[in-house]
Design an enzyme around this catalytic site. Structure first.
Site, PDB file in Angstrom:
ATOM      1  CG  LEU A  45      -1.867  -1.183   1.335  1.00 34.24           C
ATOM      2  CD1 LEU A  45      -2.758  -1.033   2.566  1.00 34.24           C
ATOM      3  CD2 LEU A  45      -2.715  -1.339   0.079  1.00 34.24           C
ATOM      4  CG  HIS A  49      -3.290   1.329  -2.225  1.00 34.45           C
ATOM      5  ND1 HIS A  49      -1.944   1.116  -2.397  1.00 34.45           N
ATOM      6  CD2 HIS A  49      -3.904   0.622  -3.212  1.00 34.45           C
ATOM      7  CE1 HIS A  49      -1.753   0.301  -3.415  1.00 34.45           C
ATOM      8  NE2 HIS A  49      -2.916  -0.004  -3.945  1.00 34.45           N
ATOM      9  CE  LYS A 162      -0.779   3.202 -10.883  1.00 36.00           C
ATOM     10  NZ  LYS A 162      -0.402   2.175 -11.868  1.00 36.00           N
TER      11      LYS A 162
END
Ligand code: PAF
Length: 289
Positions: A45, A49, A162
């Site tokens: 992460l 995130h 993304k």
């Protein structure tokens, strides 16, 4: 400050629930589903995130994060093997970000042999860009997300833009099978130098890392000069090569079908994928989002 974290951390650790089994998670979340925000991840992460978790926290009472490196979506076994795994650090970050629970599925429980195959028509997303270079990838993403959504039944689900093509695939999945889920496609989180945050960035050595921001710089330049995209694309590919970045695809497309754009107008994007020091990086810029 020190004192505050000393008091809060153990409390948060106790509060972070961990689930491994679909049965127990379904049971636990059955009565919470109206207030559950779900953030699916493959771990390793980063701030991108955590931004999804923060957004989910603002919009839901309970935030559930899954961490599962899904073998079904890797067409390259080497890539699967090299995918970073940082579970303890991930749990700490989620605890600090205020997640309510973490789902760490066991493969045999997530994918029992009796699991029916999901039939979803991904056309035209199944032949373009990521699908061309990673055959079977989105079928694997659909497989795991269909299972997650069926088990968790969240009210809201959060994804980062993304992975733009993945977002378009998830839109199709939600439209077809889970219209009750509110889908949130959230802006890409970037490093201060513009590099899109990605779990793969941690595989870049310091030299490669210093060249990586060139990708976003070039994308922004292309975006400012859309009518000259055809000519400028070649200049960008050359410029990236001088930074050690080998372009896999770089295209100006219309959304949501990802067909080639020829004139500015409507929702569009420029998509990039390429390799830097053997690490595959993707990025995009949205036009008229
Ligand atoms: O974007 C990812 O990390 C993965 O593709 C997802 C959505 C968690 C499915 O495995």
């Amino acid at each position: 400050m020190r004192r505050k974290s000393f008091i809060c951390r153990p409390l948060a650790l106790v509060l972070l629930k961990i689930f491994h089994y679909s049965g127990s998670i379904a049971q636990h979340f059955a009565h919470l589903h109206a207030s559950t925000g779900f953030v699916p991840t493959m771990g390793a992460l980063h701030q991108g995130h955590l931004d999804l978790v923060t957004r989910a926290r603002a919009e839901n009472t309970h935030v559930l994060v899954s961490i599962f490196v899904n073998p079904a979506q890797f067409n390259n076994p080497e890539d699967l093997k090299k995918y970073p795994r940082t579970l303890l650090a991930d749990l700490e970050k989620l605890r600090d970000a205020g997640a309510y629970a973490v789902y760490l599925p066991l493969p045999a429980d997530l994918y029992p042999s009796t699991l029916a195959q999901v039939s979803l028509n991904l056309h035209p997303l199944d032949s373009a860009f990521e699908s061309r270079f990673r055959p079977g990838h989105f079928e694997g993403v659909v497989k795991v997300l269909h299972r997650f959504f069926s088990v968790v039944q969240p009210a809201h689900a959060y994804f980062g833009l993304k992975d733009l093509q993945q977002c378009l695939v998830v839109e199709k999945l939600v439209d077809a099978f889970f219209p009750q889920i509110n889908l949130h496609l959230c802006p890409t989180t970037r490093e201060p130098d513009g590099l899109a945050m990605s779990s793969r960035n941690m595989r870049l050595g310091p030299e490669a890392r210093s060249h990586a921001p060139e990708i976003y710089r070039q994308l922004q330049w292309l975006c400012r000069n859309l009518p000259l995209f055809g000519t400028n694309r070649e200049i960008t590919v050359q410029a990236l090569a001088t930074h050690g970045i080998e372009t896999e695809y770089l295209d100006w497309v219309n959304l949501p079908d990802l067909n080639p754009a020829e004139t500015p107008g409507g929702r569009q994007a420029i998509l990039f994928a390429g390799y830097l020091q053997g690490v595959r990086l993707i990025d995009n810029v949205l036009i008229n989002p």
